[in-house]
Scaffold this active site. Structure first.
Site, mmCIF file in Angstrom:
data_model
loop_
_atom_site.group_PDB
_atom_site.id
_atom_site.type_symbol
_atom_site.label_atom_id
_atom_site.label_comp_id
_atom_site.label_asym_id
_atom_site.label_seq_id
_atom_site.Cartn_x
_atom_site.Cartn_y
_atom_site.Cartn_z
ATOM 1 N N GLY A 7 47.126 38.384 48.106
ATOM 2 C CA GLY A 7 45.723 38.317 47.875
ATOM 3 C C GLY A 7 44.939 37.315 48.763
ATOM 4 N N PHE A 11 38.518 35.586 48.281
ATOM 5 C CA PHE A 11 37.707 34.336 48.499
ATOM 6 C C PHE A 11 38.921 33.010 48.117
ATOM 7 N N ASP A 32 48.052 41.848 51.041
ATOM 8 C CA ASP A 32 46.788 42.285 50.237
ATOM 9 C C ASP A 32 46.376 43.740 50.481
ATOM 10 N N THR A 35 41.359 45.709 48.185
ATOM 11 C CA THR A 35 40.420 46.225 47.404
ATOM 12 C C THR A 35 38.979 45.938 47.913
ATOM 13 N N THR A 117 43.801 31.059 35.714
ATOM 14 C CA THR A 117 42.523 30.579 35.350
ATOM 15 C C THR A 117 42.174 29.844 33.937
ATOM 16 N N ASP A 118 41.309 28.960 33.769
ATOM 17 C CA ASP A 118 40.622 28.665 32.503
ATOM 18 C C ASP A 118 40.354 29.457 31.370
ATOM 19 N N GLU A 119 40.138 30.671 31.872
ATOM 20 C CA GLU A 119 39.616 31.941 31.008
ATOM 21 C C GLU A 119 40.633 32.013 30.091
ATOM 22 N N TYR A 141 39.784 40.884 31.273
ATOM 23 C CA TYR A 141 40.211 40.134 32.682
ATOM 24 C C TYR A 141 41.189 39.013 32.096
ATOM 25 N N LYS A 145 45.217 38.255 32.527
ATOM 26 C CA LYS A 145 45.706 37.043 33.289
ATOM 27 C C LYS A 145 46.757 36.256 32.465
ATOM 28 N N LEU A 181 28.287 34.417 40.013
ATOM 29 C CA LEU A 181 27.059 33.846 39.756
ATOM 30 C C LEU A 181 26.258 33.119 41.122
ATOM 31 N N TYR A 198 22.331 35.878 32.162
ATOM 32 C CA TYR A 198 22.640 36.506 30.725
ATOM 33 C C TYR A 198 22.355 35.664 29.750
ATOM 34 N N HIS A 267 31.025 37.110 25.716
ATOM 35 C CA HIS A 267 30.633 35.895 26.726
ATOM 36 C C HIS A 267 31.196 34.631 26.046
HETATM 37 P P1 NAD Z 1 38.851 37.853 44.957
HETATM 38 O O1 NAD Z 1 38.274 38.791 43.867
HETATM 39 O O2 NAD Z 1 37.821 37.168 45.796
HETATM 40 O O3 NAD Z 1 40.101 38.216 45.628
HETATM 41 C C1 NAD Z 1 41.238 38.855 45.244
HETATM 42 C C2 NAD Z 1 42.131 39.388 46.314
HETATM 43 O O4 NAD Z 1 43.343 40.217 45.719
HETATM 44 C C3 NAD Z 1 41.315 40.224 47.218
HETATM 45 O O5 NAD Z 1 41.792 40.016 48.497
HETATM 46 C C4 NAD Z 1 41.929 41.663 46.887
HETATM 47 O O6 NAD Z 1 42.162 42.812 47.660
HETATM 48 C C5 NAD Z 1 43.595 41.155 46.553
HETATM 49 N N1 NAD Z 1 44.148 42.277 45.423
HETATM 50 C C6 NAD Z 1 43.673 42.781 44.405
HETATM 51 N N2 NAD Z 1 44.493 43.426 43.631
HETATM 52 C C7 NAD Z 1 45.766 43.450 44.702
HETATM 53 C C8 NAD Z 1 46.745 44.071 44.393
HETATM 54 N N3 NAD Z 1 47.104 44.901 43.354
HETATM 55 N N4 NAD Z 1 47.894 43.848 45.369
HETATM 56 C C9 NAD Z 1 47.494 43.024 46.316
HETATM 57 N N5 NAD Z 1 46.323 42.528 46.477
HETATM 58 C C10 NAD Z 1 45.481 42.799 45.545
HETATM 59 O O7 NAD Z 1 39.529 36.710 43.831
HETATM 60 P P2 NAD Z 1 39.411 35.247 43.787
HETATM 61 O O8 NAD Z 1 38.263 34.790 43.257
HETATM 62 O O9 NAD Z 1 39.867 34.532 45.183
HETATM 63 O O10 NAD Z 1 40.675 34.855 42.949
HETATM 64 C C11 NAD Z 1 41.648 34.655 43.529
HETATM 65 C C12 NAD Z 1 42.820 34.262 42.159
HETATM 66 O O11 NAD Z 1 42.398 33.015 41.732
HETATM 67 C C13 NAD Z 1 42.851 35.193 40.997
HETATM 68 O O12 NAD Z 1 44.029 35.393 40.333
HETATM 69 C C14 NAD Z 1 41.825 34.467 39.940
HETATM 70 O O13 NAD Z 1 42.304 35.002 38.655
HETATM 71 C C15 NAD Z 1 42.116 33.109 40.130
HETATM 72 N N6 NAD Z 1 40.843 32.283 39.789
HETATM 73 C C16 NAD Z 1 39.714 32.355 40.408
HETATM 74 C C17 NAD Z 1 38.841 31.604 39.906
HETATM 75 C C18 NAD Z 1 37.200 31.978 40.413
HETATM 76 O O14 NAD Z 1 36.444 31.031 39.937
HETATM 77 N N7 NAD Z 1 36.973 32.743 41.340
HETATM 78 C C19 NAD Z 1 39.028 30.488 39.332
HETATM 79 C C20 NAD Z 1 40.390 30.362 38.719
HETATM 80 C C21 NAD Z 1 41.077 31.186 38.966
HETATM 81 O O1 DAU Z 2 36.790 30.052 34.853
HETATM 82 C C1 DAU Z 2 37.286 30.786 36.026
HETATM 83 C C2 DAU Z 2 36.813 32.144 36.250
HETATM 84 O O2 DAU Z 2 35.420 32.048 36.709
HETATM 85 C C3 DAU Z 2 37.668 33.016 37.111
HETATM 86 O O3 DAU Z 2 39.047 33.301 36.572
HETATM 87 C C4 DAU Z 2 37.083 34.430 37.275
HETATM 88 O O4 DAU Z 2 37.708 35.190 38.173
HETATM 89 C C5 DAU Z 2 35.543 34.240 37.893
HETATM 90 O O5 DAU Z 2 34.987 35.439 37.969
HETATM 91 C C6 DAU Z 2 34.814 33.115 37.170
HETATM 92 O O6 DAU Z 2 34.403 33.872 35.872
HETATM 93 P P1 DAU Z 2 33.076 33.760 35.106
HETATM 94 O O7 DAU Z 2 32.816 34.783 34.178
HETATM 95 O O8 DAU Z 2 32.754 32.498 34.560
HETATM 96 O O9 DAU Z 2 32.141 33.880 36.436
HETATM 97 P P2 DAU Z 2 30.956 34.777 36.857
HETATM 98 O O10 DAU Z 2 30.230 34.284 38.329
HETATM 99 O O11 DAU Z 2 30.930 36.058 36.756
HETATM 100 O O12 DAU Z 2 29.795 34.146 35.682
HETATM 101 C C7 DAU Z 2 29.503 32.480 35.518
HETATM 102 C C8 DAU Z 2 28.563 32.723 34.506
HETATM 103 O O13 DAU Z 2 27.316 33.241 35.037
HETATM 104 C C9 DAU Z 2 28.824 33.375 33.175
HETATM 105 O O14 DAU Z 2 28.679 32.354 32.098
HETATM 106 C C10 DAU Z 2 28.228 34.591 33.282
HETATM 107 C C11 DAU Z 2 26.966 34.185 33.874
HETATM 108 N N1 DAU Z 2 26.249 35.188 34.737
HETATM 109 C C12 DAU Z 2 27.018 35.763 35.823
HETATM 110 C C13 DAU Z 2 26.573 36.748 36.568
HETATM 111 C C14 DAU Z 2 27.288 37.487 37.540
HETATM 112 C C15 DAU Z 2 24.935 35.346 34.798
HETATM 113 O O15 DAU Z 2 24.276 34.765 33.978
HETATM 114 N N2 DAU Z 2 24.204 36.333 35.401
HETATM 115 C C16 DAU Z 2 24.816 36.947 36.362
HETATM 116 O O16 DAU Z 2 24.412 37.957 37.091
#
Ligand code: NAD
Ligand code: DAU
Length: 328
Positions: A7, A11, A32, A35, A117-119, A141, A145, A181, A198, A267
């Site tokens: 992956g 991001f 990767d 997707t 993730t903290d979720e 989700y 996880k 967001l 939201y 939520h």
């Molecule tokens: P992202 O959606 O930007 O990237 C996910 C990557 O995984 C992509 O490159 C996608 O192509 C690849 N992928 C998806 N399914 C796959 C599969 N089956 N095999 C191989 N590759 C695959 O995600 P991100 O925000 O960078 O999150 C990365 C990791 O960190 C995740 O495990 C997520 O749960 C965790 N995480 C994210 C956040 C956040 O705020 N974004 C916070 C805490 C933890």
């Molecule tokens: O906490 C870690 C998680 O953070 C990661 O594990 C997830 O992969 C990542 O997507 C993120 O989850 P959230 O649901 O917290 O993130 P999101 O950016 O979707 O939303 C952040 C907050 O903003 C949430 O309370 C929902 C709200 N929101 C989100 C969107 C997309 C809005 O109010 N409007 C929106 O359009």
């Protein structure tokens, strides 16, 4: 160190690869599936080998893991709203994918760090989650996880595989897909599109600059104890509406763009992570939200070349389905 980063085109994964190659001189192989969220251009300035494949494909994983000293797994479906609309890929990647990866790591006898993730802890009204808090995920989700985390821990207990889990709070920064967001609000503000908040906008998130999480993951990989979980939380908490108002100030957009829309089902109200355990290992976040959000807005202003193809592609259809209106 030679790392297999699954992956790594997403991001956080691409930021992690950049930090490891630049600051630690690691050799990196990225596996990767590419997707909608995985993009080769996220890594165009970083030296790495690339294998196009899925973590649920044993042949692709066996090829990619050869010669690796450790595996770091970022591969996941990551958007909560998509998990509510279409959970299938979440189950496949998090359950089957993590299992295939664990089997390969076991056969190759290499350490595996699962990025989580903290979720998985669910919502907390007051105080902060520790690594001992119960898992109470709310969405498909976070539930898948959490399942993956439990499977990872079982491979340490049962087979003696050296596993580590890093649970991060909400990340933000360069290369984040604009379904989330902060980048969604920045791009909509720059285009004069409505800013869809939201519910009442008072949900709280614990913001972590992406390079801080990347450094934290590397730190745990090198110094963490096998079998352990480490929370990696950001230094600041903020309500969504405060974040949106700050983005309005930084982009010079109009407050009237704010539109309160139907809340996300299930939520979570507030996330907050206690990170004492990883701090005791020697990691600290370096970027406060006030600075990180400015850096992030500047990056999106400058990198039109990065987001323009996204905003004119699959994303438009997703946006219309999710928000019931077209982007400008
Ligand atoms: P992202 O959606 O930007 O990237 C996910 C990557 O995984 C992509 O490159 C996608 O192509 C690849 N992928 C998806 N399914 C796959 C599969 N089956 N095999 C191989 N590759 C695959 O995600 P991100 O925000 O960078 O999150 C990365 C990791 O960190 C995740 O495990 C997520 O749960 C965790 N995480 C994210 C956040 C956040 O705020 N974004 C916070 C805490 C933890
Ligand atoms: O906490 C870690 C998680 O953070 C990661 O594990 C997830 O992969 C990542 O997507 C993120 O989850 P959230 O649901 O917290 O993130 P999101 O950016 O979707 O939303 C952040 C907050 O903003 C949430 O309370 C929902 C709200 N929101 C989100 C969107 C997309 C809005 O109010 N409007 C929106 O359009």
């Amino acid at each position: 160190m030679r790392l297999l980063v699954c992956g790594g085109a997403g991001f956080i994964g691409s930021n992690f690869v950049r930090v490891r190659v630049r600051d630690h001189g690691d050799d990196v192989v990225v596996l990767d599936k590419l997707t909608y969220a995985g993009r080769r251009e996220n890594l165009e300035d970083v030296e790495h080998e690339f294998v196009h494949g899925a973590i649920e494909d044993p042949r692709a994983v066996t090829e990619a893991i050869r010669g690796a000293d450790a595996v770091v797994n970022f591969a996941a479906e990551t958007h909560v709203d998509r998990s509510i609309a279409e959970p299938d890929a979440f189950v496949r990647t998090h359950a089957l994918g993590t299992y295939v990866l664990l089997e390969s790591a076991r056969a190759a006898r290499v350490r595996l760090l699962q990025v989580s993730t903290d979720e998985v802890y669910g919502s907390i009204a007051e105080g902060s989650f520790t690594e001992r808090s119960p898992l109470q995920p709310s969405s498909p989700y976070s539930a898948t996880k959490a399942g993956a985390d439990l499977l990872v821990s079982s491979y340490c207990e049962t087979f003696g595989l050296e596993t580590l889990i890093c649970r991060g709070s909400n990340n933000y920064g360069p290369y984040q897909y604009p379904e989330k967001l902060i980048p969604l609000m920045i791009l909509n503000a720059l285009h004069g599109d409505p800013l869809p908040v939201y519910g009442d906008g008072l949900n709280v998130r614990n913001w972590l600059y992406v390079e801080d999480f990347a450094r934290g993951i590397g730190h745990v990989l090198e110094h963490g104890a096998p079998g352990e979980v480490y929370n990696v939380g950001g230094p600041d908490e903020s309500t969504n509406i405060e974040v949106v108002r700050r983005i309005i100030e930084l982009t010079g957009a109009d407050e009237s763009l704010i539109e309160y829309v139907t809340d996300r089902p299930g939520h979570d109200r507030r996330y907050s992570l206690g990170s004492e355990k990883v701090r005791a290992l020697g990691w600290e976040p370096e970027v406060r939200f006030a600075e990180g959000i400015e850096r992030t807005v500047d990056w999106y202003r400058e990198r039109r070349d990065w987001w323009e193809p996204i905003r004119s592609g699959e994303y438009r259809a997703f946006y219309e389905r999710q928000y019931g209106r077209a982007l400008s």
